[in-house]
Scaffold this active site. Structure first.
Site, short mmCIF file in Angstrom:
data_model
loop_
_atom_site.label_atom_id
_atom_site.label_comp_id
_atom_site.label_asym_id
_atom_site.label_seq_id
_atom_site.Cartn_x
_atom_site.Cartn_y
_atom_site.Cartn_z
N ASP A 1 -4.10 3.89 2.66
CA ASP A 1 -5.54 3.59 2.85
C ASP A 1 -5.75 2.14 3.28
O ASP A 1 -6.88 1.66 3.37
CB ASP A 1 -6.35 3.91 1.58
CG ASP A 1 -5.97 2.99 0.42
OD1 ASP A 1 -6.59 3.11 -0.65
OD2 ASP A 1 -5.05 2.15 0.58
N ASP B 1 -4.70 -10.81 -15.64
CA ASP B 1 -5.68 -11.84 -15.30
C ASP B 1 -6.94 -11.59 -16.12
O ASP B 1 -7.60 -10.56 -15.96
CB ASP B 1 -5.99 -11.76 -13.79
CG ASP B 1 -6.43 -13.11 -13.24
OD1 ASP B 1 -6.02 -13.46 -12.12
OD2 ASP B 1 -7.18 -13.82 -13.96
N ASP C 1 -1.84 -1.29 -3.78
CA ASP C 1 -2.19 -0.55 -5.00
C ASP C 1 -1.06 -0.64 -6.03
O ASP C 1 0.00 -1.19 -5.75
CB ASP C 1 -2.49 0.92 -4.65
CG ASP C 1 -1.42 1.51 -3.74
OD1 ASP C 1 -1.77 2.03 -2.66
OD2 ASP C 1 -0.23 1.39 -4.09
N ASN D 1 -0.37 4.52 -0.35
CA ASN D 1 -1.01 5.79 0.04
C ASN D 1 -1.73 5.70 1.39
O ASN D 1 -2.56 6.55 1.70
CB ASN D 1 -1.98 6.24 -1.06
CG ASN D 1 -3.12 5.25 -1.24
OD1 ASN D 1 -3.09 4.14 -0.68
ND2 ASN D 1 -4.12 5.62 -2.02
N ASP E 1 -8.93 -16.87 -16.26
CA ASP E 1 -9.72 -17.32 -15.12
C ASP E 1 -10.79 -18.32 -15.54
O ASP E 1 -11.58 -18.04 -16.46
CB ASP E 1 -10.40 -16.07 -14.53
CG ASP E 1 -11.06 -16.32 -13.20
OD1 ASP E 1 -10.34 -16.63 -12.24
OD2 ASP E 1 -12.29 -16.22 -13.12
N ASP F 1 -5.94 -18.38 -4.16
CA ASP F 1 -7.13 -19.18 -3.79
C ASP F 1 -6.80 -20.33 -2.85
O ASP F 1 -7.72 -21.05 -2.43
CB ASP F 1 -7.74 -19.84 -5.04
CG ASP F 1 -8.37 -18.85 -5.98
OD1 ASP F 1 -8.36 -19.11 -7.19
OD2 ASP F 1 -8.87 -17.81 -5.50
N ASP G 1 0.85 -1.20 0.00
CA ASP G 1 0.00 0.00 0.00
C ASP G 1 0.88 1.25 0.00
O ASP G 1 1.68 1.44 0.91
CB ASP G 1 -0.89 -0.02 1.26
CG ASP G 1 -1.64 1.30 1.45
OD1 ASP G 1 -2.03 1.59 2.59
OD2 ASP G 1 -1.84 2.01 0.44
N GLU H 1 -6.75 -21.36 -16.47
CA GLU H 1 -7.11 -22.00 -15.20
C GLU H 1 -8.25 -22.96 -15.49
O GLU H 1 -9.32 -22.55 -15.94
CB GLU H 1 -7.56 -20.95 -14.17
CG GLU H 1 -7.80 -21.58 -12.81
CD GLU H 1 -8.73 -20.77 -11.91
OE1 GLU H 1 -9.55 -20.01 -12.43
OE2 GLU H 1 -8.62 -20.91 -10.68
O1 TEU Z 1 -10.98 -19.45 -9.30
C1 TEU Z 1 -11.92 -20.46 -9.66
C2 TEU Z 1 -11.61 -21.60 -8.87
O2 TEU Z 1 -11.57 -22.68 -9.35
C3 TEU Z 1 -11.20 -21.27 -7.49
O3 TEU Z 1 -12.38 -20.69 -6.95
C4 TEU Z 1 -10.75 -22.47 -6.77
O4 TEU Z 1 -10.97 -23.61 -7.50
C5 TEU Z 1 -11.51 -22.58 -5.52
O5 TEU Z 1 -11.12 -21.44 -4.77
C6 TEU Z 1 -11.17 -23.87 -4.85
O6 TEU Z 1 -11.80 -23.89 -3.60
C7 TEU Z 1 -11.00 -18.30 -10.09
C8 TEU Z 1 -10.21 -17.25 -9.32
O7 TEU Z 1 -8.87 -17.70 -9.15
C9 TEU Z 1 -10.90 -17.04 -7.99
O8 TEU Z 1 -10.15 -16.14 -7.17
C10 TEU Z 1 -12.27 -16.47 -8.26
O9 TEU Z 1 -12.97 -16.40 -7.02
C11 TEU Z 1 -13.07 -17.39 -9.21
O10 TEU Z 1 -12.32 -17.87 -10.31
C12 TEU Z 1 -14.21 -16.59 -9.82
O11 TEU Z 1 -13.66 -15.64 -10.70
CA CA Z 2 -3.49 1.97 -1.18
#
Ligand code: TEU
Ligand code: CA
Length: 561
Positions: free
Chosen positions: A26, A99, A30, A24, A207, A337, A22, A262
């Site tokens: 808050d 992403d 960022d 700034n 994603d 995740d 961070d 992914e």
């Molecule tokens: O993740 C999808 C996904 O498969 C993950 O949610 C993961 O498998 C799960 O957390 C297992 O418990 C992607 C992104 O990486 C995640 O941060 C997002 O929440 C999700 O898609 C929706 O965009």
């Molecule tokens: Ca910040």
């Protein structure tokens, strides 16, 4: 290895912007904060940064719910600040991999605001709308178009009174799924991708890209303990590879970029298409088999999980060998995740934290594939000692644990332990830069609890010591850059049933590398393959070398000559 690619010998560092730095005060990470820390990442030796979403978002899922793909989230800064960060990273020889979250948008995206306004709006078919089940009233339980469950708990369908239909959301109800069968949606996505690539970004992490084509007719799936069918069941619909080939032909093939898909729920057959060596779709993929080896089948992720090394080895081996000759693999222990690797697969006690973090780094970075380092993994950051749900931000943890309690699958009293084992917030506690207040992450109030171990687990300490996890990761990363054997050698797992040691051999021509990793806190006798008896140790996490024993959490790699 035919036509070698730069991203096959690269190492990727993942930044979760909200928790990185961070600038700034808050309390929220960022983009200028990232720019400040680029030299730290360059010093580690990473070639690419995977930047979790920085686009405009209401943050229902911390940026994975995008309301404008070509604007920067206000909390993270401005587009000018993004351009400065991008230029600085490229100057340091680091590519920025954005992403790409295009399975769904935010429900505040202008497309969805239009789509939900009326059934004949030109944007209606940008999303997936269906009538209530035959003969049932919209909004009443069981009237949903099918039995699919959301990854974040509950049904994957939300009823909209205005138009009397349901819309599909495999994640939160503020993340409506885009309808990729609509060519206008595909063109919108492709032109947005060109916009970012023409700015000079280095590629995309895509994603849940395995979900963009849904099964014909959206049929019911097999219900789980929750009564809903798994959202992953939507993976790999009939048009998926057609859409990825179209994306490749129309966009990706025109740039020299890195792409990783992914792919929760992906089969080996499909994976070989996604990441095929002919380059007609994506460069590589994230599969999830090794990420579920510690889950209790009854509860799924959000229960009491426990390391099962033979299952973990079998999962890693499956992908190392299953893609060999067909496609390129990614290598990861954690991300934004997943729980922290050293707590999940190693030992985060004061005594063994650094040793086991180096062991895990050795085990992963000497395999075949492109390694990913998640922010903080390089200093051995650990899971947070959560006291209870009131400290938790993550929508997935909150909803799934609540659902598991309601279904009688877990007890209320186990919630703190389940959070400490599996909450996504373990990966989202702020990066620990030094031992000053708030770990040097912010001068304000951090948006999420800071792990109390920041007083001794921090980047300042790690970059000052040559025996730190950071120093060891630097060695692993530079080893990869100097060794075709590590990048291209094939992989052979040894002793698959051994529940304490993960060992394997890499081979390229007559060059061979033997890697042995002790996943336990006790000494183990090691029967080294004869050809390595007089080999040369190229890396190890203990100062002195011992040939026929593995000390607690010991890892080393020996070349055959
Ligand atoms: O993740 C999808 C996904 O498969 C993950 O949610 C993961 O498998 C799960 O957390 C297992 O418990 C992607 C992104 O990486 C995640 O941060 C997002 O929440 C999700 O898609 C929706 O965009
Ligand atoms: Ca910040």
């Amino acid at each position: 290895m035919e036509n070698k690619k730069w991203w096959q010998s690269s190492v990727v560092y993942q930044i979760y912007p909200r928790s990185f730095n961070d600038s700034n005060g808050d309390g929220i990470g960022d983009i200028p904060g990232i720019t400040e820390r680029l030299p730290y990442i360059a010093e580690l030796g990473a070639d690419v940064i995977w930047l979790s979403p920085v686009y405009a978002s209401p943050n229902d899922d911390n940026g994975y719910d995008i309301s404008d793909y070509q604007a920067i989230m206000t909390e993270f800064g401005t587009m000018e600040e993004f351009d400065i960060m991008l230029a600085k990273a490229n100057e340091l020889g680091i590519k920025i991999m954005m992403d790409l979250v295009v399975n769904h948008t935010s429900d505040e995206h202008k497309w969805f605001l239009e789509s939900k306004s009326s059934k004949d709006n030109p944007y209606r078919d940008y999303y997936i709308w269906r009538d209530p089940k035959e003969g049932m009233k919209g909004g009443e339980p069981g009237a949903e178009p099918n039995n699919w469950g959301s990854c974040f708990g509950g049904s994957a369908w939300e009823y909209d009174k205005t138009t009397g239909q349901y819309y599909l959301h495999l994640f939160s109800k503020k993340q409506p799924d885009l309808n990729w069968d609509n060519p206008k949606v595909r063109e919108e996505v492709f032109s947005m991708m060109r916009w970012w690539l023409d700015k000079g970004v280095g590629g995309f992490r895509m994603d849940v890209i395995s979900l963009i084509s849904k099964p014909e007719g959206l049929p019911d799936g097999i219900p789980m303990g929750t009564g809903y069918a798994s959202w992953e069941g939507c993976a790999t619909g009939p048009h998926l590879h057609e859409y990825l080939r179209e994306m490749n032909e129309k966009v990706l093939s025109k740039y020299d970029v890195i792409t990783v898909g992914e792919c929760p729920g992906v089969s080996m057959e499909e994976a070989r298409q996604y990441a095929n060596l002919q380059g007609t779709e994506l460069n590589m993929l994230f599969q999830f088999e090794h990420m579920v080896t510690d889950h209790d089948p009854k509860t799924g992720r959000y229960g009491i999980s426990k390391l099962n090394l033979p299952r973990l080895k079998a999962a890693m081996n499956n992908w190392e060998t299953g893609l060999e000759g067909y496609a390129w693999n990614s290598l990861y222990w954690d991300n934004h995740d997943q729980p922290r690797a050293v707590s999940r697969f190693g030992n985060d006690s004061k005594k063994y934290r650094e040793l086991s973090a180096k062991m895990l780094g050795t085990c992963l970075h000497l395999m075949k594939g492109t390694p990913y380092v998640y922010q903080g993994e390089e200093i051995g950051m650990t899971n947070c000692p959560w006291n209870g749900m009131d400290e938790i931000n993550d929508i997935e943890s909150r909803n799934n644990i609540k659902q598991n309690i309601e279904k009688g699958l877990v007890n209320e009293k186990d919630v703190p332990e389940i959070l400490r084992l599996q909450s996504r917030d373990n990966a989202r506690t702020p990066m620990q830069w030094d031992d000053s207040k708030n770990a040097g992450f912010t001068t304000g109030t951090p948006w999420l609890r800071i792990n109390p171990d920041y007083t001794y687990v921090n980047a300042k300490d790690a970059t000052e010591r040559d025996d730190s996890v950071y120093a060891y990761y630097k060695k692993l990363i530079s080893l990869r850059k100097s060794s075709e054997l590590i990048v291209y050698g094939d992989f052979k797992l040894l002793d698959p049933d051994n529940a304490e040691v993960f060992s394997y051999i890499r081979t390229l021509g007559d060059e061979r590398l033997f890697v042995a990793c002790n996943f336990t806190d006790h000494e183990i006798e090691l029967s080294m393959p004869g050809e390595f008896e007089n080999g040369v140790r190229i890396i190890g996490n203990y100062e002195n070398e011992m040939k026929n024993t593995l000390r607690p959490y010991e890892a080393f790699a020996i070349k055959n000559s």
